[in-house]
Design a protein around this motif. Structure first.
Motif, PDB file in Angstrom:
ATOM      1  N   ALA A   3       0.320   3.591   0.796  1.00  0.00           N
ATOM      2  CA  ALA A   3       1.039   2.693   1.972  1.00  0.00           C
ATOM      3  C   ALA A   3       2.488   3.125   2.042  1.00  0.00           C
ATOM      4  CB  ALA A   3       0.865   1.244   1.607  1.00  0.00           C
ATOM      5  N   ILE A   4       3.199   3.497   1.154  1.00  0.00           N
ATOM      6  CA  ILE A   4       4.541   3.874   0.968  1.00  0.00           C
ATOM      7  C   ILE A   4       4.648   5.177   1.672  1.00  0.00           C
ATOM      8  CG2 ILE A   4       6.464   4.876  -0.382  1.00  0.00           C
ATOM      9  CD1 ILE A   4       5.563   2.777  -2.504  1.00  0.00           C
ATOM     10  N   ILE A   5       3.841   6.033   1.431  1.00  0.00           N
ATOM     11  CA  ILE A   5       3.969   7.545   2.120  1.00  0.00           C
ATOM     12  C   ILE A   5       3.562   7.151   3.652  1.00  0.00           C
ATOM     13  CG2 ILE A   5       2.423   9.642   2.395  1.00  0.00           C
ATOM     14  CD1 ILE A   5       2.079   9.822  -0.509  1.00  0.00           C
ATOM     15  N   GLU A   6       2.569   6.547   3.995  1.00  0.00           N
ATOM     16  CA  GLU A   6       2.101   6.484   5.428  1.00  0.00           C
ATOM     17  C   GLU A   6       3.336   5.560   6.131  1.00  0.00           C
ATOM     18  OE1 GLU A   6      -1.569   4.577   5.523  1.00  0.00           O
ATOM     19  OE2 GLU A   6      -2.644   6.179   4.864  1.00  0.00           O
ATOM     20  N   THR A   7       4.012   4.650   5.559  1.00  0.00           N
ATOM     21  CA  THR A   7       5.007   3.950   6.308  1.00  0.00           C
ATOM     22  C   THR A   7       6.205   4.890   6.342  1.00  0.00           C
ATOM     23  OG1 THR A   7       4.218   1.938   5.437  1.00  0.00           O
ATOM     24  CG2 THR A   7       6.348   1.828   5.937  1.00  0.00           C
ATOM     25  N   ALA A   8       6.548   5.717   5.290  1.00  0.00           N
ATOM     26  CA  ALA A   8       7.766   6.656   5.456  1.00  0.00           C
ATOM     27  C   ALA A   8       7.650   7.546   6.598  1.00  0.00           C
ATOM     28  CB  ALA A   8       7.950   7.057   4.023  1.00  0.00           C
ATOM     29  N   GLU A   9       6.415   8.165   6.659  1.00  0.00           N
ATOM     30  CA  GLU A   9       5.948   9.238   7.509  1.00  0.00           C
ATOM     31  C   GLU A   9       6.188   8.552   8.979  1.00  0.00           C
ATOM     32  OE1 GLU A   9       2.028  11.123   9.369  1.00  0.00           O
ATOM     33  OE2 GLU A   9       2.207  10.992   6.984  1.00  0.00           O
ATOM     34  N   ARG A  10       5.893   7.511   9.208  1.00  0.00           N
ATOM     35  CA  ARG A  10       5.832   6.783  10.543  1.00  0.00           C
ATOM     36  C   ARG A  10       7.333   6.777  10.755  1.00  0.00           C
ATOM     37  NH1 ARG A  10       6.837   1.685  11.511  1.00  0.00           N
ATOM     38  NH2 ARG A  10       5.971   0.868   9.766  1.00  0.00           N
ATOM     39  N   LEU A  11       8.240   5.950   9.814  1.00  0.00           N
ATOM     40  CA  LEU A  11       9.754   5.863  10.052  1.00  0.00           C
ATOM     41  C   LEU A  11      10.485   7.004  10.119  1.00  0.00           C
ATOM     42  CD1 LEU A  11      10.137   2.518   7.610  1.00  0.00           C
ATOM     43  CD2 LEU A  11       9.780   2.764  10.237  1.00  0.00           C
TER      44      LEU A  11
END
Length: 163
Positions: free
Chosen positions: A14-22
């Motif tokens: 979840a951290i990776i996916e959120t960071a990627e999007r942001l």
């Protein structure tokens, strides 16, 4: 995998996916780890539990994608150069579209972060080598392997740049 390990893996993802999007939307420098944690629904400290630094998080986004070799090997279908070339371009374009945000991050951050530029160069080199390997495996190939390698580099460059 234990329940605790599975939960930790889910939160890390979840951290990776959120960071990627942001990072893709706002840029690396404009995105705080606090915002990443908040939007991922995890405590702020958990970001640094999984990633020692924000740069490590960025590198994980770039590194934890299928390698060009894994993706492009699927393009080895077909017997002729034409069939293989069509498959290579299709597979590469689909994969780049699927990972559009990562491509944006890499192009944007490679200018300021040598480790991202290095990873981008490695990915390009690996993709070109794999495309050359796939094309050289065609039944009707008659070109010198060095020329096939040069053609493969042009193909990879063109697809990466959406030409």
């Amino acid at each position: 995998m234990t329940t605790h390990a599975a939960a930790a893996s889910t939160k890390r993802q979840a951290i990776i996916e959120t960071a990627e999007r942001l990072f893709a939307e706002c840029g690396y420098d404009a995105t705080s780890t606090a915002r990443i944690a908040h939007e991922a629904g995890v405590p702020s400290g958990l970001v640094f539990y999984h990633f020692a630094t924000k740069t490590d998080l960025l590198l994980s986004i770039v590194r934890e994608r299928p390698t060009p070799r894994e993706v492009l090997r699927t393009a080895a279908r077909g017997h002729t150069v034409h069939q293989r070339l069509r498959a290579v371009v299709t597979v590469m374009a689909e994969e780049l579209e699927r990972n559009r945000s990562v491509r944006l991050i890499v192009f944007r951050e490679a200018q300021a972060r040598p480790e991202i530029a290095t990873r981008a160069a490695e990915m390009f080199t690996e993709a070109a080598a794999t495309v050359a390997e796939v094309l050289n495996g065609a039944d009707d190939i008659v070109a010198d392997p060095a020329r096939v390698r040069t053609a493969a580099e042009l193909i990879v460059s063109s697809v990466f740049l959406d030409i």
